[in-house]
Design a protein around this motif. Structure first.
Motif, PDB file in Angstrom:
ATOM      1  N   ARG A 102       0.176  -2.781  -4.166  1.00  0.00           N
ATOM      2  CA  ARG A 102       1.196  -2.701  -5.205  1.00  0.00           C
ATOM      3  C   ARG A 102       2.462  -3.427  -4.754  1.00  0.00           C
ATOM      4  O   ARG A 102       2.923  -3.229  -3.617  1.00  0.00           O
ATOM      5  N   VAL A 103       2.990  -4.242  -5.639  1.00  0.00           N
ATOM      6  CA  VAL A 103       4.259  -4.935  -5.358  1.00  0.00           C
ATOM      7  C   VAL A 103       5.408  -4.016  -5.750  1.00  0.00           C
ATOM      8  O   VAL A 103       5.485  -3.556  -6.891  1.00  0.00           O
ATOM      9  N   LYS A 104       6.270  -3.740  -4.805  1.00  0.00           N
ATOM     10  CA  LYS A 104       7.408  -2.854  -5.056  1.00  0.00           C
ATOM     11  C   LYS A 104       8.675  -3.634  -5.374  1.00  0.00           C
ATOM     12  O   LYS A 104       9.603  -3.107  -5.966  1.00  0.00           O
ATOM     13  N   ASP A 105       8.725  -4.874  -4.930  1.00  0.00           N
ATOM     14  CA  ASP A 105       9.886  -5.707  -5.227  1.00  0.00           C
ATOM     15  C   ASP A 105       9.479  -7.166  -5.081  1.00  0.00           C
ATOM     16  O   ASP A 105       8.499  -7.482  -4.387  1.00  0.00           O
ATOM     17  N   SER A 106      10.229  -8.027  -5.730  1.00  0.00           N
ATOM     18  CA  SER A 106       9.930  -9.461  -5.637  1.00  0.00           C
ATOM     19  C   SER A 106      11.227 -10.247  -5.712  1.00  0.00           C
ATOM     20  O   SER A 106      12.266  -9.723  -6.110  1.00  0.00           O
ATOM     21  N   ALA A 107      11.144 -11.496  -5.301  1.00  0.00           N
ATOM     22  CA  ALA A 107      12.347 -12.345  -5.306  1.00  0.00           C
ATOM     23  C   ALA A 107      12.024 -13.648  -6.008  1.00  0.00           C
ATOM     24  O   ALA A 107      10.900 -14.160  -5.919  1.00  0.00           O
ATOM     25  N   VAL A 108      13.006 -14.166  -6.709  1.00  0.00           N
ATOM     26  CA  VAL A 108      12.861 -15.475  -7.355  1.00  0.00           C
ATOM     27  C   VAL A 108      13.380 -16.520  -6.379  1.00  0.00           C
ATOM     28  O   VAL A 108      14.522 -16.454  -5.915  1.00  0.00           O
ATOM     29  N   LEU A 109      12.493 -17.461  -6.041  1.00  0.00           N
ATOM     30  CA  LEU A 109      12.851 -18.521  -5.097  1.00  0.00           C
ATOM     31  C   LEU A 109      12.699 -19.842  -5.835  1.00  0.00           C
ATOM     32  O   LEU A 109      11.641 -20.463  -5.800  1.00  0.00           O
ATOM     33  N   GLY A 110      13.742 -20.260  -6.558  1.00  0.00           N
ATOM     34  CA  GLY A 110      13.648 -21.469  -7.365  1.00  0.00           C
ATOM     35  C   GLY A 110      12.606 -21.275  -8.450  1.00  0.00           C
ATOM     36  O   GLY A 110      12.676 -20.330  -9.232  1.00  0.00           O
ATOM     37  N   GLN A 111      11.594 -22.132  -8.454  1.00  0.00           N
ATOM     38  CA  GLN A 111      10.557 -22.040  -9.470  1.00  0.00           C
ATOM     39  C   GLN A 111       9.485 -21.014  -9.119  1.00  0.00           C
ATOM     40  O   GLN A 111       8.558 -20.772  -9.900  1.00  0.00           O
ATOM     41  N   TYR A 112       9.619 -20.430  -7.926  1.00  0.00           N
ATOM     42  CA  TYR A 112       8.575 -19.511  -7.464  1.00  0.00           C
ATOM     43  C   TYR A 112       9.048 -18.057  -7.515  1.00  0.00           C
ATOM     44  O   TYR A 112      10.236 -17.778  -7.450  1.00  0.00           O
ATOM     45  N   ILE A 113       8.088 -17.175  -7.615  1.00  0.00           N
ATOM     46  CA  ILE A 113       8.370 -15.739  -7.526  1.00  0.00           C
ATOM     47  C   ILE A 113       7.472 -15.190  -6.424  1.00  0.00           C
ATOM     48  O   ILE A 113       6.261 -15.458  -6.415  1.00  0.00           O
ATOM     49  N   TYR A 114       8.077 -14.482  -5.512  1.00  0.00           N
ATOM     50  CA  TYR A 114       7.276 -14.025  -4.376  1.00  0.00           C
ATOM     51  C   TYR A 114       7.509 -12.547  -4.152  1.00  0.00           C
ATOM     52  O   TYR A 114       8.646 -12.080  -4.146  1.00  0.00           O
ATOM     53  N   PRO A 115       6.434 -11.776  -3.946  1.00  0.00           N
ATOM     54  CA  PRO A 115       6.608 -10.345  -3.663  1.00  0.00           C
ATOM     55  C   PRO A 115       7.265 -10.147  -2.297  1.00  0.00           C
ATOM     56  O   PRO A 115       6.863 -10.777  -1.317  1.00  0.00           O
ATOM     57  N   THR A 116       8.266  -9.326  -2.227  1.00  0.00           N
ATOM     58  CA  THR A 116       8.989  -9.123  -0.967  1.00  0.00           C
ATOM     59  C   THR A 116       8.736  -7.739  -0.369  1.00  0.00           C
ATOM     60  O   THR A 116       8.963  -7.537   0.811  1.00  0.00           O
ATOM     61  N   VAL A 117       8.323  -6.804  -1.207  1.00  0.00           N
ATOM     62  CA  VAL A 117       7.960  -5.479  -0.694  1.00  0.00           C
ATOM     63  C   VAL A 117       6.598  -5.128  -1.296  1.00  0.00           C
ATOM     64  O   VAL A 117       6.444  -5.075  -2.523  1.00  0.00           O
ATOM     65  N   ILE A 118       5.637  -4.930  -0.403  1.00  0.00           N
ATOM     66  CA  ILE A 118       4.263  -4.676  -0.860  1.00  0.00           C
ATOM     67  C   ILE A 118       3.729  -3.440  -0.149  1.00  0.00           C
ATOM     68  O   ILE A 118       3.879  -3.320   1.071  1.00  0.00           O
ATOM     69  N   GLN A 119       3.126  -2.571  -0.912  1.00  0.00           N
ATOM     70  CA  GLN A 119       2.493  -1.395  -0.297  1.00  0.00           C
ATOM     71  C   GLN A 119       0.988  -1.498  -0.474  1.00  0.00           C
ATOM     72  O   GLN A 119       0.497  -1.786  -1.569  1.00  0.00           O
ATOM     73  N   MET A 120       0.278  -1.282   0.625  1.00  0.00           N
ATOM     74  CA  MET A 120      -1.181  -1.224   0.567  1.00  0.00           C
ATOM     75  C   MET A 120      -1.585   0.173   1.015  1.00  0.00           C
ATOM     76  O   MET A 120      -1.258   0.599   2.125  1.00  0.00           O
ATOM     77  N   THR A 121      -2.282   0.878   0.132  1.00  0.00           N
ATOM     78  CA  THR A 121      -2.674   2.254   0.446  1.00  0.00           C
ATOM     79  C   THR A 121      -4.188   2.366   0.491  1.00  0.00           C
ATOM     80  O   THR A 121      -4.880   1.940  -0.436  1.00  0.00           O
ATOM     81  N   ASN A 122      -4.676   2.887   1.594  1.00  0.00           N
ATOM     82  CA  ASN A 122      -6.103   3.178   1.686  1.00  0.00           C
ATOM     83  C   ASN A 122      -6.310   4.567   1.087  1.00  0.00           C
ATOM     84  O   ASN A 122      -5.941   5.579   1.689  1.00  0.00           O
ATOM     85  N   VAL A 123      -6.855   4.620  -0.104  1.00  0.00           N
ATOM     86  CA  VAL A 123      -6.957   5.904  -0.809  1.00  0.00           C
ATOM     87  C   VAL A 123      -8.019   6.807  -0.195  1.00  0.00           C
ATOM     88  O   VAL A 123      -8.039   8.010  -0.432  1.00  0.00           O
ATOM     89  N   GLN A 124      -8.878   6.215   0.642  1.00  0.00           N
ATOM     90  CA  GLN A 124      -9.922   7.031   1.269  1.00  0.00           C
ATOM     91  C   GLN A 124      -9.418   7.750   2.520  1.00  0.00           C
ATOM     92  O   GLN A 124      -9.965   8.760   2.920  1.00  0.00           O
ATOM     93  N   THR A 125      -8.396   7.187   3.175  1.00  0.00           N
ATOM     94  CA  THR A 125      -7.865   7.817   4.397  1.00  0.00           C
ATOM     95  C   THR A 125      -6.459   8.368   4.200  1.00  0.00           C
ATOM     96  O   THR A 125      -5.992   9.154   5.019  1.00  0.00           O
ATOM     97  N   GLY A 126      -5.775   7.927   3.169  1.00  0.00           N
ATOM     98  CA  GLY A 126      -4.392   8.346   2.960  1.00  0.00           C
ATOM     99  C   GLY A 126      -3.402   7.530   3.751  1.00  0.00           C
ATOM    100  O   GLY A 126      -2.182   7.714   3.642  1.00  0.00           O
ATOM    101  N   HIS A 127      -3.891   6.604   4.582  1.00  0.00           N
ATOM    102  CA  HIS A 127      -2.999   5.748   5.375  1.00  0.00           C
ATOM    103  C   HIS A 127      -2.472   4.624   4.481  1.00  0.00           C
ATOM    104  O   HIS A 127      -3.175   4.128   3.604  1.00  0.00           O
TER     105      HIS A 127
END
Lengths: 430, 257
Positions: B205-230
């Motif tokens: 899940r992307v929590k935040d992103s930044a506009v870099l000229g013509q590009y948009i890039y995710p700057t805060v990303i969360q990856m959750t393993n739903v099977q382990t809770g990590h």
């Protein structure tokens, strides 16, 4: 030589005490560990109980036109004599580096590691090593840095040429000692004496060409250098119904040339390393001098099912003109001397082959690390399990063992640790 | 004739949604995300199910060297056990095998490695896999448009993606993924990974992103393993799209940064 050691120690103390005030980066490792002897044929013994500190200061000068790094090894050991770091071993590395458009220059005491294979690399011959380490993979007692000049020229991104000159090579480190060899017809001494720096054997020169590209990596090497493992001057031995006198350590020069080739293939990383090592006694006539050899080391790295990282090294060594030497001494003295010295040089037979396997995996999102080093050196098997658990980002508790099947060597000149051990270590890194 | 018309209509609907096609979604996503040069300070927080947090910090550089090659360089600063370790990854979009070199400061040596599948294929113990950091040619995968959905309150286009071969799936340990492209800017806002048994494994899940000229890039990303809770939280700061010299992606820079 003592003056040099004192001067280096003084500079180091100044840098460590004052350096932290202006250092760009100050980091290090502090650990305490305990080694116990678990050799079945011997009684339990405390082998080591160290408090060890390895500080490092690194940074840049003149807007990073020059970079420096100074590091030290300082320990106190409860169970060994002497129980502290010898002065010549306090300074781990101390060097200045300058980086230019097409070349890099480093001057100072530094570890340089040519070759591509990770274990028993025949091309990794610039620095000597600590002989009496209790664990073969102990990074705190691995190579011993040399005072050197290193020049690397980069004609492009993929290629480089390296020249390393070591004006005063440092031998392998083992404390000065005298070993009395008392055997049938023999009552002689072998005197181990190693200066911190060898000033009378001539400079060592190492040349290398390196290529790194997606298709393959290549390294070609040539070196003319002082071998860090001592040889023996046997002229002090004499025979008159019994062998008496003393054999003294000497340091001789080798030519080594060879190369390494590495590539990737279907998820594997492959390395092939070949070296020809020519000693001062190519004909093998002097039993006190190590024989020449040809070494082939094949390394395969990949991943096993389950995500276990695996590396296998297959090493073959051919000893040139094996057992061609002779002495003026009668049997069984000559045979015993040959046997002892061949064992000391790790050249017990003409054809040597062994395999080393390293397996490692991480669990609990890298908090728990398990590894196994295993070697088959006919007829012995070496097994070294390792475990580490990260208590925090900076604190780790480690444990392991170094076990060899069979009895410890009964040779008088057997080198390195011979007895099985286990250890536990609490490590703090900052 | 009526049946043929229905089939044609269904086919049309499967590729277009209110005037937008699957190809357009993917093209627009690539246009926003395919930044030729990107450098950033990277923090990866590893968060266990009981809330314990560990952290990895690195400088990261990414450059599209040519149409077939994307190079990435990670220079690790923290934790101390990996300080000054460097990892250079060359990912080839033409099907050639990816190549990795690691610089190990303890032995001062650059080593060619095959890390992509070791440790379960996870990057430095995080919930991100090496595969997540390696560029892929979208033609090597099959995409199917699933429709519009609202994910965490954000309208998205949902696309199922999976490898064309069993080996691709086994290498990624993923049978398929559901990608969620944000409707207003086409960044990949979310991605659900399903394991080889078809069970939900991880959520990106992307929590935040930044506009870099013509590009948009995710700057805060969360990856959750739903099977382990990590879970793992990537935070990127000091983002720059300035041109990175090619020399950064050579083994010389890996050891002499």
């Amino acid at each position: 030589m003592k003056r040099i050691v004192v001067l280096i120690s003084f500079i180091l103390v100044l840098l460590i005490t004052g350096g932290s005030l202006f250092a760009i980066d100050f980091f290090g490792t502090l650990f305490t560990d305990y080694y116990g002897d678990i050799e079945p044929s011997a009684s339990y013994e405390n082998l080591r109980g160290r408090l060890f500190f390895q500080p490092t200061i690194s940074g840049g000068l003149f807007d990073y036109a020059l970079e420096y790094e100074v590091s030290a090894n300082i320990y106190y050991d409860l169970f060994t004599d002497p129980g502290y770091t010898m002065p010549e071993n306090i300074l781990k590395e101390a060097y200045l580096s300058a980086f230019f458009e097409n070349f890099d220059l480093s001057v100072g005491q530094k570890i340089v590691s040519p070759g591509m294979t990770d274990v028993f690399s025949p091309l990794n011959n610039i620095n000597g090593e600590y002989v009496n380490k209790l664990s073969l993979d102990d990074s705190f007692e691995g190579k011993r840095a040399d005072l050197l000049v290193q020049l690397q020229y980069y004609p492009g991104f993929d290629d480089s040429f390296q020249l390393v000159v070591v004006p005063f090579p440092r031998p392998d480190y083992e404390p000065d000692k005298t070993i009395s060899m008392v055997y049938s017809g023999i009552d002689a001494d072998f005197i181990f004496k190693s200066d911190p720096y060898l000033t009378d054997t001539g400079s060592s020169v190492f040349l290398a060409y390196n290529h790194f590209s997606p298709g393959f990596d290549l390294q070609l090497n040539y070196s003319y250098y002082t071998e860090q493992t001592p040889n023996f001057d046997l002229s002090g031995l004499s025979y008159s119904s019994i062998l008496t006198g003393a054999g003294n350590t000497i340091y001789t020069r080798n030519h080594t040339f060879g190369g390494s080739y590495g590539t990737s293939f279907k998820g594997l990383a492959l390395v092939e390393e070949l070296a020809v090592n020519l000693t001062e006694d190519f004909l093998g006539e002097r039993i006190g001098i190590k024989n020449s050899d040809i070494t082939l080391n094949s390394q395969i790295t990949g991943t096993l099912p389950g995500g276990t990282f695996a590396q296998v090294n297959l090493v073959y060594q051919y000893i040139i003109n094996f057992n061609q030497g002779s002495t003026a001494f009668p049997e069984p003295v000559e045979t015993k001397l040959e046997d002892e010295l061949n064992g000391f040089f790790n050249q017990p037979v003409e054809h040597i082959a062994f395999i080393i396997i390293h397996l490692q995996n991480s669990f609990l999102n890298d908090k728990l690390y398990l590894a196994l080093n295993a070697g088959y050196f006919y007829p012995q098997v070496y097994i070294a399990p390792r475990a580490a658990f990260a208590l925090s980002d900076k604190m780790t508790i480690e444990a392991g063992a170094d076990i060899k099947t069979g009895a410890p060597s009964d040779k008088f000149l057997a080198r390195g640790n011979q007895e099985d051990n286990y250890y536990i270590r609490l490590k703090f890194e900052f | 004739m009526k049946k043929i018309s229905i089939i044609i209509l269904l086919l049309f609907l499967s590729f277009t949604v209110f005037g937008i096609t699957l190809e357009e979604i993917l093209d627009k996503y690539e246009a926003t995300a395919s930044i030729p040069n990107l450098s950033t300070t990277l923090s990866v927080k590893l968060i266990s199910a009981n809330g314990e947090i560990r952290e990895i910090k690195a400088q990261a550089y990414q450059k599209t060297i040519n149409r077939d090659l994307v190079s990435r360089l990670f220079l690790f600063d923290f934790p101390p056990s990996i300080r000054n370790t460097g990892l250079l990854i060359n990912s080839f979009l033409n099907g050639d095998e990816n190549v990795m070199w690691i610089y190990l400061p303890a032995v001062k040596r650059v080593k060619r490695i095959a890390l992509a599948t070791s440790g379960g294929g996870y990057f430095m113990g995080s919930d991100f896999s090496y595969s997540d950091f390696i560029s892929k040619n979208r033609d090597d995968y099959i995409q199917e448009y699933l429709g519009e959905v609202v994910l965490d309150g954000t309208p998205c286009y949902a696309v199922r993606e999976y490898g064309k071969t069993l080996k691709q799936k086994q290498d990624m340990k993923v049978s398929y993924m559901i990608n969620y492209y944000r409707k207003d800017d086409f960044i990949m806002f979310g991605r659900d990974f399903y394991d080889l048994a078809g069970e939900l494994l991880k959520e990106y899940r992307v929590k935040d992103s930044a506009v870099l000229g013509q590009y948009i890039y995710p700057t805060v990303i969360q990856m959750t393993n739903v099977q382990t809770g990590h879970s793992s939280l990537i935070e990127m700061t000091n983002l720059s799209t300035d041109v990175i010299p090619d020399r950064y992606f050579a083994t010389r820079y890996l050891k002499n940064r």
